[in-house]
Write an enzyme that holds these catalytic residues in place. Structure first.
Site, PDB file in Angstrom:
ATOM      1  CE  LYS A 190     -26.147  20.082   0.452  1.00  0.00           C
ATOM      2  NZ  LYS A 190     -25.791  21.521   0.818  1.00  0.00           N
ATOM      3  N   GLY A 247     -27.131  18.932  12.494  1.00  0.00           N
ATOM      4  CA  GLY A 247     -26.861  17.532  12.800  1.00  0.00           C
ATOM      5  C   GLY A 247     -27.952  16.894  13.632  1.00  0.00           C
ATOM      6  CD  GLU A 264     -16.358  17.185  12.275  1.00  0.00           C
ATOM      7  OE1 GLU A 264     -16.482  17.746  13.393  1.00  0.00           O
ATOM      8  OE2 GLU A 264     -16.035  17.776  11.244  1.00  0.00           O
ATOM      9  CB  CYS A 298     -15.325  21.823  13.571  1.00  0.00           C
ATOM     10  SG  CYS A 298     -14.280  20.562  12.813  1.00  0.00           S
ATOM     11  CD  GLU A 397     -18.326  25.513  15.923  1.00  0.00           C
ATOM     12  OE1 GLU A 397     -17.294  24.887  15.648  1.00  0.00           O
ATOM     13  OE2 GLU A 397     -19.460  25.117  15.612  1.00  0.00           O
TER      14      GLU A 397
END
Length: 490
Positions: A190, A247, A264, A298, A397
């Site tokens: 996906k 996540g 991840e 990341c 982030e």
């Protein structure tokens, strides 16, 4: 601007359009009739239109993957047959590498000099790596026991739901597909709407390589499609790369369902520059450590921790590095910083710059949009000095080219500040004394650390600690996560 959802009759047409999903070895129209306009990051103009999957498409793909696992030729294939199929798949991707790399760069803004390796060459290399690895791993091992022998057997975990992000669309998809296929699993991929067009190249190459129907299904979709895949009763493992917020939800649902998952997630990584560090060495590696893919990465080392004795020197050098970066069209080989993936993501990055301006940090260079680039989602490489590690710029982030320079007292203080983060994905240490650097690296609570460089190794485990995720990809460890273990008492 993000591409709008359109119907089949309303959508504009381009030569890059992909109007069908790849399910059960065939190209099929989306059951929900939904298509998404994909916008070129450097121009803000229509690049192409892609079919998007709905819950019904995810269901069809998961059922196809289950049949291929339980009844089809994939479940009966030998290790050698699987490896041969993977190498054919790799050749098909390699034949398309240049075109795929350019397409991905147009979608997400990655400089072509980076995309040619990460979206062009890497997927084929990973397929070959895992084809070789699976041929070298015994699927059964006999161990002596108190009452005879125990056979420890590796079996595929089952149907894998692979959910990938837009920043490294081809490489990160293959982080999941290659080990899953090697282990004997089947996959429902996906991908996100932003990079839906290049995702279909994977299906093209798989079909050409005669990967059996249902073994790899490609169904781009939005969050609802991803959630349908996570919750589908026929999925045995979810492998997700994306934000920590998403996540958490996926991990919680997999826990509720007693379902395997690999997560991840995000990072806020620190580079520690010691008082004996080499500034030229740092500047030579900043492109990979802190600015790879326009810092839409990341592992970006967006916190640069510098001892006070070298602080002003490093601030000046990093600021000049950013001034010298070439911001422009990602297809130009001179470009070192391309655009953000979308107008919405550009607004997010500019929002963090505004937050930092108001925090007491000192803006050294950048801080806005390049005046000469009126179209596309460009932002200037930006450096803030005198950032407090408690500031949002140091905690959250950004996913864009915004670097926070933080002064530290000494090595002990640097380790403390580096570890004072909810994340633990990557990092680096810069010192003329490699043993000293290794000692610091061992004390940083993070999944990956570079010594005077940062270049991830596809043969070693990739992943993080704390809020940066659960599990590892790449290397032999990445393959092991797609096995279940069975003990047979013989």
């Amino acid at each position: 601007m993000t591409g709008a959802a359109v119907t089949a009759t309303a959508r504009a047409t381009t030569e890059l359009d992909r109007s069908h999903l790849y399910i059960d070895g065939a190209w099929v129209e989306p059951r929900g009739g939904e298509y998404r306009e994909v916008i070129e990051a450097a121009t803000g103009e229509l690049l192409g239109t892609a079919a998007l999957g709905s819950e019904g498409d995810i269901d069809a793909a998961a059922r196809s993957a289950r049949r291929a696992l339980d009844e089809g030729p994939w479940s009966r294939a030998t290790v050698t047959e699987r490896a041969q199929a993977m190498r054919r798949f790799a050749q098909g991707l390699e034949d398309r590498a240049n075109e795929t790399a350019a397409l991905a760069s147009r979608e997400n803004g990655m400089p072509i000099t980076q995309s040619i390796g990460l979206n062009g060459a890497a997927p084929a290399a990973l397929l070959r790596q895992y084809a070789d690895l699976i041929e070298d791993i015994p699927l059964e091992e006999a161990r002596p026991s108190a009452l005879g022998t125990t056979i420890v057997r590796r079996e595929p975990v089952g149907v894998v739901g692979a959910i990938t992000p837009w920043n490294y669309p081809q490489a990160l998809a293959m982080f999941k597909i290659a080990p899953a296929l090697a282990a004997g699993c089947t996959v429902v991929l996906k991908p996100p709407p932003e990079t839906a067009l290049d995702a279909f190249v994977l299906a093209d190459a798989a079909a050409e390589a005669e990967i059996p129907p249902g073994v790899l299904n490609v169904v781009p979709g939005d969050r609802e499609a991803g959630w349908s895949l996570v919750r589908h009763p026929l999925v045995d493992k979810v492998s997700f790369t994306g934000s920590t917020a998403a996540g958490r939800l996926i991990g919680a649902e997999c826990g509720r369902l007693i379902r395997r998952c690999t997560l991840e997630l995000g990072g806020k990584s620190a580079a520690i520059f010691c008082d004996d560090g080499n500034i030229d060495q740092l500047l030579g590696a900043l492109g990979n450590a802190s600015f790879r893919n326009n810092s839409q990465t990341c592992t970006t080392q967006s916190r640069l921790l510098v001892t006070r004795r070298r602080y002003n020197e490093v601030v000046d050098a990093v600021a000049q590095y950013c001034r010298d970066m070439v911001v422009g069209n990602p297809l130009d080989t001179a470009t070192t910083c391309g655009p953000m993936v979308s107008e919405e993501h550009l607004a997010r990055v500019l929002g963090y710059i505004d937050i930092a301006r108001n925090s007491g940090a000192r803006l050294i260079v950048g801080g806005g949009r390049p005046a000469a680039l009126e179209r596309g989602w460009f932002v200037e490489p930006t450096v803030f000095a005198d950032v407090d590690n408690a500031d949002r710029l140091a905690r959250e982030e950004v996913f864009g080219p915004v670097i926070a320079l933080i002064p530290v007292k000494d090595e002990e203080d640097a380790v403390r500040v580096a570890n004072d983060s909810n994340y633990g994905l990557a990092g680096s240490v810069w010192s003329a004394d490699e043993e000293r650097a290794l000692g610091i690296a061992r004390r940083i609570r993070t999944g990956m650390v570079g010594i005077n460089r940062f270049d991830p190794d596809f043969g070693a485990p990739f992943g993080g600690m704390k809020d940066s995720g659960i599990g590892r990809e790449l290397g032999r460890e990445g393959l092991e996560s797609y096995f279940e273990y069975k003990s047979i008492y013989a």
